[in-house]
Structure formats: C-alpha cells, structure tokens
Scaffold this motif. Structure first.
Motif, short mmCIF file in Angstrom:
data_model
loop_
_atom_site.label_atom_id
_atom_site.label_comp_id
_atom_site.label_asym_id
_atom_site.label_seq_id
_atom_site.Cartn_x
_atom_site.Cartn_y
_atom_site.Cartn_z
N ALA A 173 0.81 -1.22 0.00
CA ALA A 173 0.00 0.00 0.00
C ALA A 173 0.84 1.27 0.00
CB ALA A 173 -0.95 -0.01 1.20
N VAL A 174 1.96 1.27 0.73
CA VAL A 174 2.76 2.48 0.82
C VAL A 174 3.34 2.88 -0.53
CG1 VAL A 174 4.91 1.24 1.44
CG2 VAL A 174 4.59 3.64 2.14
N VAL A 175 3.64 1.90 -1.39
CA VAL A 175 4.11 2.19 -2.74
C VAL A 175 2.93 2.55 -3.63
CG1 VAL A 175 5.31 1.29 -4.77
CG2 VAL A 175 6.12 0.70 -2.48
N MET A 176 1.82 1.82 -3.47
CA MET A 176 0.65 2.08 -4.30
C MET A 176 0.12 3.50 -4.14
SD MET A 176 0.07 -0.17 -6.45
CE MET A 176 -1.33 0.76 -7.05
N GLN A 177 0.25 4.06 -2.95
CA GLN A 177 -0.20 5.44 -2.75
C GLN A 177 0.50 6.38 -3.72
OE1 GLN A 177 0.44 6.35 1.39
NE2 GLN A 177 -1.04 4.84 2.11
N LYS A 178 1.79 6.17 -3.91
CA LYS A 178 2.55 7.02 -4.82
C LYS A 178 2.24 6.68 -6.28
CE LYS A 178 7.08 9.13 -5.32
NZ LYS A 178 8.45 9.25 -4.75
N VAL A 179 2.11 5.40 -6.59
CA VAL A 179 1.78 4.98 -7.95
C VAL A 179 0.43 5.57 -8.38
CG1 VAL A 179 1.20 2.99 -9.42
CG2 VAL A 179 3.12 2.84 -7.81
N VAL A 180 -0.56 5.48 -7.48
CA VAL A 180 -1.89 6.00 -7.77
C VAL A 180 -1.87 7.51 -7.97
CG1 VAL A 180 -4.19 6.35 -6.77
CG2 VAL A 180 -3.12 4.09 -6.67
N ALA A 181 -1.11 8.20 -7.12
CA ALA A 181 -1.03 9.66 -7.24
C ALA A 181 -0.38 10.07 -8.56
CB ALA A 181 -0.24 10.23 -6.06
N LEU A 182 0.68 9.38 -8.95
CA LEU A 182 1.35 9.70 -10.22
C LEU A 182 0.43 9.40 -11.40
CD1 LEU A 182 4.83 8.21 -9.32
CD2 LEU A 182 4.38 10.63 -9.82
N ALA A 183 -0.31 8.30 -11.34
CA ALA A 183 -1.24 7.96 -12.41
C ALA A 183 -2.35 8.99 -12.53
CB ALA A 183 -1.83 6.57 -12.17
N ARG A 184 -2.82 9.47 -11.38
CA ARG A 184 -3.86 10.50 -11.39
C ARG A 184 -3.37 11.75 -12.12
NH1 ARG A 184 -4.52 10.88 -6.36
NH2 ARG A 184 -6.25 9.40 -6.18
N GLU A 185 -2.12 12.13 -11.88
CA GLU A 185 -1.55 13.30 -12.57
C GLU A 185 -1.52 13.09 -14.08
OE1 GLU A 185 2.29 14.02 -10.97
OE2 GLU A 185 1.57 14.40 -8.92
N ASN A 186 -1.44 11.83 -14.50
CA ASN A 186 -1.39 11.51 -15.93
C ASN A 186 -2.76 11.15 -16.51
OD1 ASN A 186 1.42 11.89 -16.24
ND2 ASN A 186 1.83 9.86 -15.38
N GLY A 187 -3.81 11.28 -15.69
CA GLY A 187 -5.16 11.10 -16.21
C GLY A 187 -5.84 9.79 -15.95
N TYR A 188 -5.20 8.90 -15.18
CA TYR A 188 -5.81 7.59 -14.90
C TYR A 188 -6.20 7.47 -13.44
CZ TYR A 188 -6.15 2.54 -13.99
OH TYR A 188 -6.58 1.30 -13.58
N VAL A 189 -7.48 7.18 -13.22
CA VAL A 189 -8.00 6.94 -11.87
C VAL A 189 -8.86 5.68 -11.91
CG1 VAL A 189 -9.38 7.82 -9.96
CG2 VAL A 189 -8.03 9.41 -11.34
N ALA A 190 -8.44 4.65 -11.21
CA ALA A 190 -9.22 3.41 -11.12
C ALA A 190 -10.36 3.61 -10.12
CB ALA A 190 -8.33 2.25 -10.69
N ASP A 191 -11.41 2.80 -10.27
CA ASP A 191 -12.53 2.87 -9.33
C ASP A 191 -12.19 2.25 -7.99
OD1 ASP A 191 -14.23 4.10 -11.23
OD2 ASP A 191 -14.69 2.14 -12.12
N HIS A 192 -11.24 1.32 -8.00
CA HIS A 192 -10.82 0.70 -6.74
C HIS A 192 -9.40 0.17 -6.91
CE1 HIS A 192 -11.46 -0.89 -2.78
NE2 HIS A 192 -11.09 -2.10 -3.14
N VAL A 193 -8.64 0.20 -5.81
CA VAL A 193 -7.24 -0.25 -5.81
C VAL A 193 -7.03 -1.18 -4.62
CG1 VAL A 193 -4.83 0.45 -5.71
CG2 VAL A 193 -6.51 1.96 -6.81
#
Length: 275
Positions: A133-153
């Motif tokens: 989870a601690v890595v996924m928080q950063k992966v998710v944030a970076l993806a959001r900046e690039n336009g991708y947001v999943a409905d659930h992680v």
C-alpha cells in the motif's frame, strides 16, 4: 430463485506495472537488483524478473531460494538466506522503490484510450498490484496526474494472501459490487496475476509485450522486426501456458476488442470456468 448466467461483463480488474503504467515493468525489477547489490549479492535483471507478479516480500524469498542466488549470498554471509535476511532485503527495497517509482510512472501508450472505451461500455475499473500500500499510494497519485483513476485499488498487503491467490481480485469484486465473478476480466502481464484471475473465476487476458515477460521499453518493442516480434510472442505465450489465460494480446491498447469478444461469448452462454 434460480441462477442466471451474466450476459455481459461488469468490470475489468487491471494490474498496474507492465499493464497500465511502466512499459517493460522496470520499476520493480531494477530495484530488486539494486536492493540485493546493497548487500553485496549480484542479481541479474533477468533473475529479478522471474517471480514478477508476487508480493514483494514473497518475490525476494523466491529469489533467495534460487540455488544460484543462495550460493552467492552464502559466499558473502556464510549462510543461506533466512526469512530474517529476506525481511532485511525487503526493508531496503521499500525505500528504494518509493524513491524511484516516479522514474517509471508513464502510462502505457493506448492505456487511457482503452480504459475510456471500457468505461464507455459501462464497465467498472478495478485494479490490484504486487506493490504494498505504501508504494501504491505514490503509484496511484502519479497515475492521477497523468489522467488515470481506477474505481478501486487493492495492494498486496491489504489481503491475507497476495498473488497467485485470488484475494485481491475478489476484493475488487466486493468493492465494485459485481454480482458474478464470471462478469469480470483480470488483465495482467505476469503468470501469478493470470492465476489470480483464474482462481477467482474470471476471464483472463495476458499481456505479452508491455510487461515483465518481454522486458523492453516501448521504443525497443516498436523497433522489433516482425519476425523477432512473432518469436517473442511465441516464447512468452509458452511461459503463460500453465496459467491458462483466455486471451493473449500485446498491450492494453488491444483490450477493447477482447472485451467485445467476451461479451459475445457470455451472450452465447459461455463461462470462463469452462474455457
């Protein structure tokens, strides 16, 4: 009350590195090499790629169990690696991973367009990863900046057992309120991820060229000759045989066509467990 088979898909559960981001899946593999090197143990990038898809502690344990790596570790420390040693490597791996994850955070070409097409078909987008989870928080944030947001992680340490167990995929089913696992597709670039989907009762799509199995950058992949690309597809297809994916495609860009084919199969009464 009678069971009624789903006639259409409801959700897609996507892996992250090598599937949606990080073409070639370099972020986790290169850091394994660096983490072992800090203990004076050489691990090649090819060796590091072997157990890809597992949770990272399990990945390191699997690498340490390889006779060649265990022998190198013994040469440095006078013993083969214990679980305590694995934890020590893991604890060095984690900050390195967090520090360098941004270097390999680019979305895979065609990913945003493919995911938009899936949403256009009314599909929910779940996701899971071998990252904690601690890595996924950063992966998710970076993806959001690039336009991708999943409905659930779902991160690997948010369930009792990571891949190839089905827990992460099934956690997505629950969170996304999907009423039948046969109405889900698991998409992954590793055999543990495909086994995860299979064990969860889902349709499965293996990616042959964007992830760990090919291990090339997008530019290197595009530069392959037709003959070399076909040879690579054949080799990688053989590595996936034991996990029995329903489909093999190069990258996520080809996924919308697969989704349409699965919808047609569901409409004919086919189910993933019987294929």
């Amino acid at each position: 009350m009678h069971y009624k088979q789903p006639a259409r898909l409801q959700a897609v559960v996507l892996d992250w590195a090598g599937t949606v981001v990080d073409f070639g899946s370099f972020a986790p593999t290169q850091i394994f090499v660096e983490a072992f090197a800090e203990f004076g143990v050489a691990v090649s990038l090819e060796e590091a790629r072997g157990p890809m898809g597992m949770g990272k502690w399990d990945h390191i344990r699997t690498l340490c169990d390889l006779p060649e790596i265990a022998e190198r570790y013994h040469a440095v420390f006078g013993r083969t690696p214990t679980d305590h040693d694995v934890t020590a490597i893991y604890e060095r791996f984690m900050p390195l991973q967090i520090e360098k994850i941004a270097l390999h955070s680019a979305l895979i070409p065609g990913a945003l367009e493919a995911i938009a097409a899936l949403r256009g078909k009314g599909l929910k987008i779940g996701s899971c990863s071998g990252y904690p989870a601690v890595v996924m928080q950063k992966v998710v944030a970076l993806a959001r900046e690039n336009g991708y947001v999943a409905d659930h992680v779902v991160a690997t340490d948010e369930v009792p057992n990571g891949r190839p167990y089905p827990a992460q995929a099934l956690a997505n089913v629950i969170a996304l309120e999907v009423d039948d696992v046969a109405a889900c597709v698991k998409v992954d670039d590793t055999w543990p991820g495909i086994l995860e989907g299979r064990k969860a009762g889902m349709w499965t799509v293996a990616l042959t060229c964007s992830g760990n199995a090919l291990g090339l950058t997008y530019e290197q992949y595009r530069a392959l000759s037709p003959a070399a690309l076909e040879q690579a597809r054949s080799r990688i297809g053989q590595t996936f045989e034991g996990s029995r994916p329903h489909y093999l495609i190069d990258t996520i860009a080809e996924l919308p066509a697969v989704i349409e084919d699965i919808n047609q199969r569901l409409a004919r009464g086919e189910m993933p467990q019987g294929c």
